[in-house]
Design an enzyme around this catalytic site. Structure first.
Site, PDB file in Angstrom:
ATOM      1  N   HIS A  73      -5.554  -3.513   5.565  1.00 41.74           N
ATOM      2  CA  HIS A  73      -5.018  -3.886   4.255  1.00 41.74           C
ATOM      3  C   HIS A  73      -6.122  -4.408   3.332  1.00 41.74           C
ATOM      4  O   HIS A  73      -5.982  -5.425   2.684  1.00 41.74           O
ATOM      5  CB  HIS A  73      -3.914  -4.938   4.446  1.00 41.74           C
ATOM      6  CG  HIS A  73      -3.183  -5.306   3.185  1.00 41.74           C
ATOM      7  ND1 HIS A  73      -2.551  -4.366   2.392  1.00 41.74           N
ATOM      8  CD2 HIS A  73      -2.987  -6.495   2.575  1.00 41.74           C
ATOM      9  CE1 HIS A  73      -1.996  -4.988   1.351  1.00 41.74           C
ATOM     10  NE2 HIS A  73      -2.253  -6.282   1.436  1.00 41.74           N
ATOM     11  N   ASP A 119       0.836  -1.211   0.000  1.00 39.09           N
ATOM     12  CA  ASP A 119       0.000   0.000   0.000  1.00 39.09           C
ATOM     13  C   ASP A 119       0.868   1.257   0.000  1.00 39.09           C
ATOM     14  O   ASP A 119       0.532   2.252  -0.653  1.00 39.09           O
ATOM     15  CB  ASP A 119      -0.934   0.008   1.223  1.00 39.09           C
ATOM     16  CG  ASP A 119      -1.879  -1.195   1.248  1.00 39.09           C
ATOM     17  OD1 ASP A 119      -2.292  -1.632   0.153  1.00 39.09           O
ATOM     18  OD2 ASP A 119      -2.178  -1.702   2.339  1.00 39.09           O
TER      19      ASP A 119
END
Length: 337
Positions: free
Chosen positions: A199, A172
């Site tokens: 996530h 990310d």
């Protein structure tokens, strides 16, 4: 003082360029898969790793033979099937787990739960028995649930240390850095965006307000950019049209995290990475924030820091989904035999 936002040389570059001779023994569980193979290649290429143990339920002797021909110092050995897992784990300092099924078009990370939860529970149970002191880095999705599963399994075995269990959310951050750099015409290696929360989807919270160097976007562009970072995994799943999910970028991100961890374990100071861990920074019992890493894992949780009202709202909106995923993981682990 360590600058939370100063990002040292990109993790991969650091892993490849360092001259430190040291002896990290790393195991990759799920080494024959789409993430496992390129991840193992990157680890083999690093002077930080002296021993690389590869485990899977198929093809590991071949992957190990292939990698063992590369002219770097890491000794590679392949382990096949559950009966060879204890030997694979013995004496390991770091265990990376990308094992599991990949996402296909139309699937959420949560759809992977039933299959991957069992895989992670079995593998981490073996880790708790055979290398209880190792740093455990979980890549297998859904990370928002597989980290609570790992914690509960380690608790069952009486060897739980929250400072050594990491949900690898580095992809990310890597994506946020890349997308911001593209929009602003910057060198991505010099951009550092902390990404906090979880996530999956809206639990992925990029803190653009804390970006180094400082960047500004109009609100509509900021919302679009944030949405792209949150759904970047789906972008890859759709582009691969059923042939897999983000494997190469995930392997890069996983290697970057491992190199940071090993650097910190070797005594390097000021190593900071975001990771999904046991946390008291918010009302969620697990939460990703920037962490100062050290010889024994998490040295200090650097927390959320100063954020914008837009980012505050994202945290509030992510809470119920985050807590539900965590609870789902904990319940699964409690009933796991």
């Amino acid at each position: 003082m360590f600058s939370r936002l100063a990002r040292p040389v990109t993790g991969l570059a650091r892993g490849l360029a360092t001259t430190a001779q040291n002896n990290a023994k790393v195991a990759v569980l799920g080494a024959s898969g789409g993430i496992g193979q390129p991840l193992s290649l990157l680890l083999k290429n690093s002077p930080l790793v002296s021993r690389l143990n590869l485990y899977d339920i198929a093809h590991t002797p071949g992957v190990a033979a292939d990698l063992s021909h590369i002219e770097t110092r890491a000794q590679v050995k392949g382990f096949l099937g559950p009966e060879q897992l204890p030997e694979c784990l013995k004496g390991c300092n770091v265990v990376v787990i990308p094992a599991g099924v990949p996402r296909k078009p139309g699937m959420t990370r949560d759809d992977l739960f039933n299959t991957n939860a069992s895989i992670v529970a079995n593998l981490t149970s073996a880790c708790a028995k055979h290398c209880p002191e190792a740093m455990i880095c979980i890549i297998s999705n859904p990370v928002n649930s597989t980290i609570p599963i790992t914690s509960e399994i380690f608790k069952k075995h009486g060897v739980y240390n929250p400072n050594k269990i990491f949900g690898v959310t580095t992809l990310d951050i890597v994506r946020a850095n890349t997308f911001v750099a593209e929009l602003k015409g910057l060198d991505p290696a010099r951009v550092s965006v902390p990404v906090i929360g979880g996530h999956a989807g809206k639990t992925i919270i990029p803190l653009i307000s804390q970006c180094t160097p400082k960047v500004d976007f109009p609100q509509d562009q900021l919302q679009k950019l944030t949405g792209r970072i949150q759904e970047a995994g789906t972008e890859v799943v759709q582009a691969k049209a059923g042939a897999g999910s983000a494997t190469l970028s995930m392997a890069y991100a996983g290697a970057r995290f491992v190199f940071s961890l090993v650097d910190a374990m070797n005594g390097k100071e000021g190593v900071i990475e975001c990771s999904f861990v046991r946390s008291e920074e918010t009302e969620s019992p697990y939460f990703s924030t920037p962490l100062l890493l050290g010889k024994n894992g998490i040295e200090k949780n650097l927390g959320v820091g100063k954020i914008s009202p837009f980012e505050e709202k994202m945290i509030a909106e992510a809470m119920s989904e985050l807590k539900a995923s965590i609870k789902k993981g904990e319940e699964f682990a409690k009933n796991f035999k």
